[in-house]
Design an enzyme around this catalytic site. Structure first.
Site, mmCIF file in Angstrom:
data_model
loop_
_atom_site.group_PDB
_atom_site.id
_atom_site.type_symbol
_atom_site.label_atom_id
_atom_site.label_comp_id
_atom_site.label_asym_id
_atom_site.label_seq_id
_atom_site.Cartn_x
_atom_site.Cartn_y
_atom_site.Cartn_z
ATOM 1 N N GLU A 152 8.922 -4.397 10.502
ATOM 2 C CA GLU A 152 9.295 -2.941 9.979
ATOM 3 C C GLU A 152 9.914 -2.009 11.020
ATOM 4 O O GLU A 152 9.165 -1.987 12.132
ATOM 5 C CB GLU A 152 8.235 -2.420 9.430
ATOM 6 C CG GLU A 152 8.490 -1.003 8.863
ATOM 7 C CD GLU A 152 7.412 -0.360 7.598
ATOM 8 O OE1 GLU A 152 6.479 -0.902 7.325
ATOM 9 O OE2 GLU A 152 7.763 0.861 7.301
ATOM 10 N N ASP B 251 0.693 -1.061 0.007
ATOM 11 C CA ASP B 251 0.043 -0.001 -0.141
ATOM 12 C C ASP B 251 0.899 1.354 0.124
ATOM 13 O O ASP B 251 0.228 2.470 -0.108
ATOM 14 C CB ASP B 251 -1.010 -0.152 1.307
ATOM 15 C CG ASP B 251 -0.354 -0.119 2.407
ATOM 16 O OD1 ASP B 251 0.762 -0.550 2.599
ATOM 17 O OD2 ASP B 251 -1.084 -0.098 3.425
ATOM 18 N N SER B 252 2.271 1.121 -0.155
ATOM 19 C CA SER B 252 3.066 2.347 -0.325
ATOM 20 C C SER B 252 2.901 2.817 -1.713
ATOM 21 O O SER B 252 3.233 3.858 -1.729
ATOM 22 C CB SER B 252 4.692 1.686 -0.094
ATOM 23 O OG SER B 252 4.858 0.557 -0.976
HETATM 24 O O1 KIV Z 1 3.649 -1.132 1.592
HETATM 25 C C1 KIV Z 1 4.511 -1.636 1.737
HETATM 26 O O2 KIV Z 1 5.594 -1.188 0.962
HETATM 27 C C2 KIV Z 1 5.271 -2.253 2.828
HETATM 28 C C3 KIV Z 1 6.719 -2.659 3.097
HETATM 29 C C4 KIV Z 1 7.126 -1.260 3.582
HETATM 30 C C5 KIV Z 1 6.721 -3.585 3.889
HETATM 31 O O3 KIV Z 1 4.425 -2.556 3.478
#
Ligand code: KIV
Length: 272
Positions: A190, A52-53
């Site tokens: 994380e 969701d990044s």
């Molecule tokens: O959404 C994302 O990219 C993540 C990573 C930072 C593990 O959850």
């Protein structure tokens, strides 16, 4: 060419658990679109996370909260069309699983059916235990996510290192054990102290994949746009940049602008 590149056998959740058992590290990167996912998969990455990044790096939002289930399915289906080898994991976005287990299952089913990805990831521990169980009972593999959980940013207030105090560290270890017990196949940790991450990795038999969690875990994950140096304004200590694409792309695009303005482009060979 890396060994991983030559063999195209699909990575499964069992592959990852076996990798941990034999001490082989797991590589994981994010991807959100077809072209990048094709490169990531072809380079031999074991797991592609449709994170969701995407809310930050693709859509330009400040947090991961605004991205919707429909957006995640769109990104995930583009990645699925590109990747032949990697296991594809998709984040359940904020608001698609927190209200109740039935909603969580409905969201996970939509992801699996509409994107054809292989697994989902949810942020949190005991507070979402029933939702995770419901998803697992439907036969959908679940990856957990503990430590800094960006969907709760307004509860934490900052993106600093989590679980530095004993009480939070104990809770995190208990959550990791619980996630293993109910059937999660892996956990992302994380931004927590390296020593705590090592302890967690040693206390469960499922793979622990770290981001800002030090070297003593079973694998590493980074956001693709960060490790390629496209997001040049973001520089946490844990991030290793393998390229400086922000500068290279700016130079290339600037050159194109000049070539168009000076009529250098297109030349005699570049026309019909
Ligand atoms: O959404 C994302 O990219 C993540 C990573 C930072 C593990 O959850």
């Amino acid at each position: 060419m890396s060994t991983a590149k030559k063999e195209y056998k699909r990575v499964t959740v069992k592959t990852l658990v076996d990798m941990k058992a034999r001490g082989e590290k797991i590589s994981m990167l994010t991807a959100y679109d077809y072209t990048m996912a094709k490169i990531v998969d072809g380079a031999g990455v074991d797991v592609i996370l449709v994170g969701d990044s995407a809310s930050n790096v693709m859509a330009g939002y400040e947090t991961t909260l605004p991205i919707t289930l429909d957006h995640m399915i769109y990104h995930a289906s583009s990645v699925v069309r590109a990747a032949n080898r990697a296991l594809i994991v998709v984040d359940l976005p904020f608001g698609s699983y927190q209200s109740d287990p039935k909603e969580a299952l409905r969201s996970a089913i939509r992801i699996m059916k509409e994107s054809r990805a292989h697994s989902v990831k949810l942020e949190g521990g005991k507070e979402i235990k029933e939702s995770i169980k419901r998803i697992l009972n439907a036969g959908i593999p679940v990856m957990g996510h503990l430590g800094l959980t960006p969907q709760s940013i307004y509860k934490f207030g900052t993106y600093t290192v989590r679980a530095k105090e004993e009480e939070e560290a104990k809770r995190l270890i208990a959550d990791a054990k619980m996630l293993e017990r109910i059937g999660c196949y892996a956990i992302v940790l994380e931004k927590i102290p390296a020593q705590l991450a090592k302890e967690v990795a040693e206390s469960v038999s499922i793979p622990i994949i770290g981001i800002g969690a030090g070297p003593d875990v079973d694998g590493q994950v980074l956001v693709l746009h960060d490790m390629l140096g496209m997001t040049h304004e973001f520089h946490p200590r844990f991030l290793r940049r393998y390229l400086n694409l922000y500068e290279d792309m700016t130079t290339a695009i600037g050159q194109y602008v000049d070539d168009v303005k000076t009529t250098d482009f297109p030349n005699e060979e570049e026309k019909y």
